[in-house]
Design a protein around this motif. Structure first.
Motif, PDB file in Angstrom:
ATOM      1  N   MET A   1      -7.701  -5.966  -9.054  1.00 40.15           N
ATOM      2  CA  MET A   1      -6.318  -5.444  -9.312  1.00 40.15           C
ATOM      3  C   MET A   1      -5.248  -5.650  -7.988  1.00 40.15           C
ATOM      4  SD  MET A   1      -4.308  -4.313 -11.672  1.00 40.15           S
ATOM      5  CE  MET A   1      -2.922  -3.648 -11.859  1.00 40.15           C
ATOM      6  N   ASN A   2      -6.084  -5.310  -7.053  1.00 40.01           N
ATOM      7  CA  ASN A   2      -5.272  -5.243  -5.512  1.00 40.01           C
ATOM      8  C   ASN A   2      -4.973  -6.817  -5.381  1.00 40.01           C
ATOM      9  OD1 ASN A   2      -5.059  -2.689  -5.367  1.00 40.01           O
ATOM     10  ND2 ASN A   2      -7.218  -2.738  -4.221  1.00 40.01           N
ATOM     11  N   ASN A   3      -6.069  -7.710  -5.509  1.00 39.69           N
ATOM     12  CA  ASN A   3      -5.919  -8.849  -5.381  1.00 39.69           C
ATOM     13  C   ASN A   3      -4.659  -9.761  -6.182  1.00 39.69           C
ATOM     14  OD1 ASN A   3      -7.914  -9.064  -3.497  1.00 39.69           O
ATOM     15  ND2 ASN A   3      -9.554  -9.653  -5.063  1.00 39.69           N
ATOM     16  N   LEU A   4      -4.456  -9.081  -7.433  1.00 43.76           N
ATOM     17  CA  LEU A   4      -3.525  -9.666  -8.332  1.00 43.76           C
ATOM     18  C   LEU A   4      -2.078  -9.310  -7.859  1.00 43.76           C
ATOM     19  CD1 LEU A   4      -2.658 -10.899 -10.893  1.00 43.76           C
ATOM     20  CD2 LEU A   4      -2.970  -8.810 -12.048  1.00 43.76           C
ATOM     21  N   LEU A   5      -1.830  -7.915  -7.454  1.00 39.09           N
ATOM     22  CA  LEU A   5      -0.832  -7.416  -6.907  1.00 39.09           C
ATOM     23  C   LEU A   5      -0.450  -8.287  -5.529  1.00 39.09           C
ATOM     24  CD1 LEU A   5      -1.506  -3.560  -7.190  1.00 39.09           C
ATOM     25  CD2 LEU A   5       0.195  -5.257  -8.765  1.00 39.09           C
ATOM     26  N   ARG A   6      -1.224  -8.418  -4.798  1.00 34.83           N
ATOM     27  CA  ARG A   6      -1.054  -9.208  -3.483  1.00 34.83           C
ATOM     28  C   ARG A   6      -0.556 -10.777  -3.797  1.00 34.83           C
ATOM     29  NH1 ARG A   6      -5.577  -6.300  -1.386  1.00 34.83           N
ATOM     30  NH2 ARG A   6      -7.089  -8.203  -1.800  1.00 34.83           N
ATOM     31  N   PHE A   7      -1.346 -11.373  -4.887  1.00 29.54           N
ATOM     32  CA  PHE A   7      -0.761 -12.643  -5.296  1.00 29.54           C
ATOM     33  C   PHE A   7       0.800 -12.396  -5.619  1.00 29.54           C
ATOM     34  CE2 PHE A   7      -0.233 -15.751  -8.570  1.00 29.54           C
ATOM     35  CZ  PHE A   7      -0.628 -16.890  -7.790  1.00 29.54           C
ATOM     36  N   ILE A   8       0.752 -11.550  -6.682  1.00 24.73           N
ATOM     37  CA  ILE A   8       2.263 -11.464  -7.285  1.00 24.73           C
ATOM     38  C   ILE A   8       3.449 -11.118  -5.978  1.00 24.73           C
ATOM     39  CG2 ILE A   8       3.708 -10.257  -8.691  1.00 24.73           C
ATOM     40  CD1 ILE A   8       1.504  -9.675 -10.406  1.00 24.73           C
ATOM     41  N   GLY A   9       2.974 -10.245  -5.220  1.00 20.97           N
ATOM     42  CA  GLY A   9       3.910 -10.097  -4.070  1.00 20.97           C
ATOM     43  C   GLY A   9       4.098 -11.332  -3.079  1.00 20.97           C
TER      44      GLY A   9
END
Length: 281
Positions: A1-9
């Motif tokens: 989930m953290n990786n997805l948020l970092r990718f979106i950011g």
């Protein structure tokens, strides 16, 4: 989930750009008539087959109703084809040919090609939009062209607006940009039928002056002023006619002859010179 948020950011600007591009193309394709028609023409070939399969499944469960409608139509057509009583040969007067004059001042009647009817199945229809469309399983391969009229056994349906090889889109009477010239059957007075974008069972007749007698139940048919429809096809009946003080024209609500809520089959009106009158889009 953290990786997805970092990718979106990290790629947020690019993702916002893609979303805005998609929204822009959708707005162009749906809010402008010409791009909208092209979008419909392109997607029609892809979606037409899918719509047709869904319609086939629905019609399977409605075979009894369809058969009843076909039986009623066959009975009506059969009644029109009943032979006239024949006189015995011995009661016919003797044949005496009348010589034709070499020259006659009587003008010939205007050429009026006999229309041919191409049956088609409705595979998709919208009812409650401002710009409703109807898709049929006939296209350029069946000699269907833009501008041809479409009817069913009840009356006028609409006019072909987009054509590809095997499917066509019809602009029906229940479209806010639809305009149909029609006349009163009782006195031949002509008006223009339009739709207000609300109820698919009713339309409105415009340009009828106050000196014309209008009654509830008056029948309206096509006027024959356009090449899309021959004269005399049912359009509807007057449901309500009002006249406000100071108005020069009636406000006339018309109950449409065609029940768009139950429409399944239609006929494309074709004449011998369709190819000259219409172009394929």
């Amino acid at each position: 989930m953290n990786n997805l948020l970092r990718f979106i950011g990290k790629h947020s600007n690019f993702l916002v750009f893609i979303i805005l591009e998609v929204v822009a193309f959708l707005l162009i394709g749906t809010c402008n008539d010409y791009p909208h028609s092209k979008f419909l023409s392109t997607s029609n070939a892809i979606a037409g087959w899918q719509y047709e399969q869904i319609t086939n499944i629905r019609n399977f469960f409605a075979l009894r109703s369809i058969n009843n409608d076909l039986a009623a139509e066959n009975a009506r057509l059969r009644s029109l084809l009943l032979p006239e009583p024949q006189l015995p040969l011995d009661t016919l007067p003797p044949y005496s040919p009348t010589p034709l004059p070499l020259y006659s001042s009587t003008p010939l009647p205007p050429y009026s090609p006999t229309p041919q009817y191409l049956s088609a199945k409705v595979v998709q229809l919208t009812l409650f939009e401002q710009r409703n469309y109807l898709t049929i399983n006939r296209g350029e391969a069946d000699s269907v062209y833009v501008g041809q009229g479409v009817r069913n056994n009840q009356g006028v349906v609409g006019i072909v607006s987009v054509v590809n090889k095997h499917y066509s889109i019809v602009l029906p009477l229940i479209h806010t940009e639809s305009n149909l010239s029609c006349r009163f059957l009782k006195n031949d007075y002509i008006g223009t039928l339009t739709w207000d974008g609300k109820n698919p069972d009713y339309a409105y007749l415009e340009d009828v002056a106050t000196h014309i007698p209008v009654l509830v139940g008056d029948t309206l048919v096509t006027s024959g002023l356009t090449s899309s429809f021959e004269e005399g096809i049912p359009v509807g009946v007057v449901d309500n006619a009002t006249l406000e003080e100071g108005d020069s024209y009636y406000t006339i609500r018309v109950k449409l002859a065609t029940n768009f809520r139950k429409i399944k089959y239609v006929e494309v009106i074709q004449t011998p010179n369709n190819e000259l009158n219409y172009g394929v889009e």
